[in-house]
Design an enzyme around this catalytic site. Structure first.
Site, mmCIF file in Angstrom:
data_model
loop_
_atom_site.group_PDB
_atom_site.id
_atom_site.type_symbol
_atom_site.label_atom_id
_atom_site.label_comp_id
_atom_site.label_asym_id
_atom_site.label_seq_id
_atom_site.Cartn_x
_atom_site.Cartn_y
_atom_site.Cartn_z
ATOM 1 N N HIS A 1 -1.083 24.379 23.532
ATOM 2 C CA HIS A 1 -0.607 22.798 24.103
ATOM 3 C C HIS A 1 -0.761 23.104 25.574
ATOM 4 O O HIS A 1 -0.763 22.199 26.541
ATOM 5 C CB HIS A 1 0.944 22.920 23.687
ATOM 6 C CG HIS A 1 0.957 23.152 22.769
ATOM 7 N ND1 HIS A 1 0.708 21.775 21.088
ATOM 8 C CD2 HIS A 1 1.184 23.529 21.485
ATOM 9 C CE1 HIS A 1 1.225 22.316 20.134
ATOM 10 N NE2 HIS A 1 1.784 22.833 19.724
HETATM 11 O O1 RIB Z 1 5.487 21.341 20.908
HETATM 12 C C1 RIB Z 1 4.784 22.164 21.611
HETATM 13 C C2 RIB Z 1 5.593 22.731 22.829
HETATM 14 O O2 RIB Z 1 6.931 23.175 23.029
HETATM 15 C C3 RIB Z 1 4.671 24.164 23.952
HETATM 16 O O3 RIB Z 1 5.556 23.658 24.974
HETATM 17 C C4 RIB Z 1 5.343 25.041 23.115
HETATM 18 O O4 RIB Z 1 5.246 25.791 24.318
HETATM 19 C C5 RIB Z 1 6.818 24.550 22.666
HETATM 20 O O5 RIB Z 1 7.668 24.912 24.489
#
Ligand code: RIB
Ligand code: CA
Length: 310
Positions: free
Chosen positions: A240
């Protein structure tokens, strides 16, 4: 000239890869890491931030910020990231110190003292630190060049509830402040990050680098991939947060729309949903560049090339 950024992070494995990507990239001048509670409590996210700075053999300052969301009880995600947030290979405790100043004070002071429009904020976790700084010192809001953040979801719906993505869900009131701030926003939602899946070949390529960074990235991916493959039936895991940094380096890797995005703060059922007017049906003012697509091969080429430099 390199672009000044501040990375605000609830440091889990994917945040760690994002931070390493930024620290490996001369186009970016990482002024600081500001830690926030999210994936793990604050005590752990600031510790992890210092571990990662040290792994990259840098001296980037680390500040600790807010330990609870603005109005809600903290929700964490050790069930995804492990007890430490960076479960995988064991890394040594850092000698890199934690700064004395609170992250919110650092954000306010920095944005007041740097020339207007020169500092980009890169939130990779709940938006508590940024919203607190904006509420306490509204004069800094017009000084922010841009906010490029990971959070939200629309077509991909939620990952922590059926409607909400984790970062926005944990502190929806903070997200609302940021999305209504008027600062130019670029949003990397799950719609993008779920297309940025790791492949086995890429993970093994990381391991084959034979460096501490390569070993760490491979071990982190092995760890959290198990959760994502079981949940989504996908072949790899979404990286992500590195999408935020990749956008700063190669924006053409991503496609999206400039649209209106509102945050749900009232409904228990859809709390933290990013209500994205993708089809432009509301007439509401656009406030965010909401991304939807990524050139996955280009993204992983960039990661391999940059992480190989550390
Ligand atoms: O939903 C994904 C996000 O949530 C990313 O930033 C992961 O590190 C968590 O913080
Ligand atoms: Ca994160």
């Amino acid at each position: 000239m390199s672009r000044k950024i501040i990375i605000d992070t609830d440091l889990g494995q994917d945040d760690a890869v994002a931070v390493l990507l930024a620290l490996a990239s001369p186009e970016l001048d990482v002024l600081a890491l500001t830690a926030v509670a999210g994936n793990v409590p604050l005590a752990r996210s600031q510790l992890n931030a210092r571990i990662i700075v040290e792994l990259a053999r840098k001296t980037t300052p680390v500040y600790a910020g807010c330990d609870t969301p603005l109005k809600r009880k903290l929700v964490t995600a050790e069930y995804v990231h492990g007890e430490t947030g960076i479960d995988g290979i064991t890394l040594p405790d850092p000698t890199h110190p934690l700064e004395d100043t609170h992250a919110v004070d650092f954000l306010i002071d920095t944005l007041r003292h740097e020339p207007p429009g020169t500092v980009t904020l890169c939130p990779l976790g709940p938006l508590t630190n940024i919203a607190t700084a904006f509420s306490r010192a509204p004069d800094i809001i017009p000084k922010v060049a841009e906010i490029v953040l990971m959070g939200g979801a629309y077509f991909e719906v939620g990952n922590v509830t059926p409607a909400a993505e984790f970062n926005i869900y944990v502190d929806p009131e903070a997200a609302e402040i940021v999305f209504k701030s008027g600062v130019p926003l670029v949003v990397m939602p799950l719609d993008v990050t779920h297309k940025a899946l790791t492949s086995r070949a890429w993970v093994e390529g990381m391991r084959a680098l034979g460096t501490p960074v390569g070993q760490a990235v491979a071990s982190w991916t092995d760890f959290f991939e198990r959760f994502d493959t079981a949940k989504y039936g996908s072949e790899g895991a979404p990286l992500h947060d590195p999408c935020v940094i990749a956008y700063l380096l190669q924006p053409a890797l991503f496609t999206g729309r400039h649209i209106n995005v509102e945050i749900e703060t009232g409904s228990e059922l859809t709390l933290g949903m990013t209500v994205a007017d993708w089809w432009r049906v509301t007439g509401r003012e656009p406030n965010a560049m909401f991304m939807g697509g990524v050139d996955r091969d280009g993204f992983y080429r960039l990661l391999t090339e940059r992480l190989g430099r550390l």
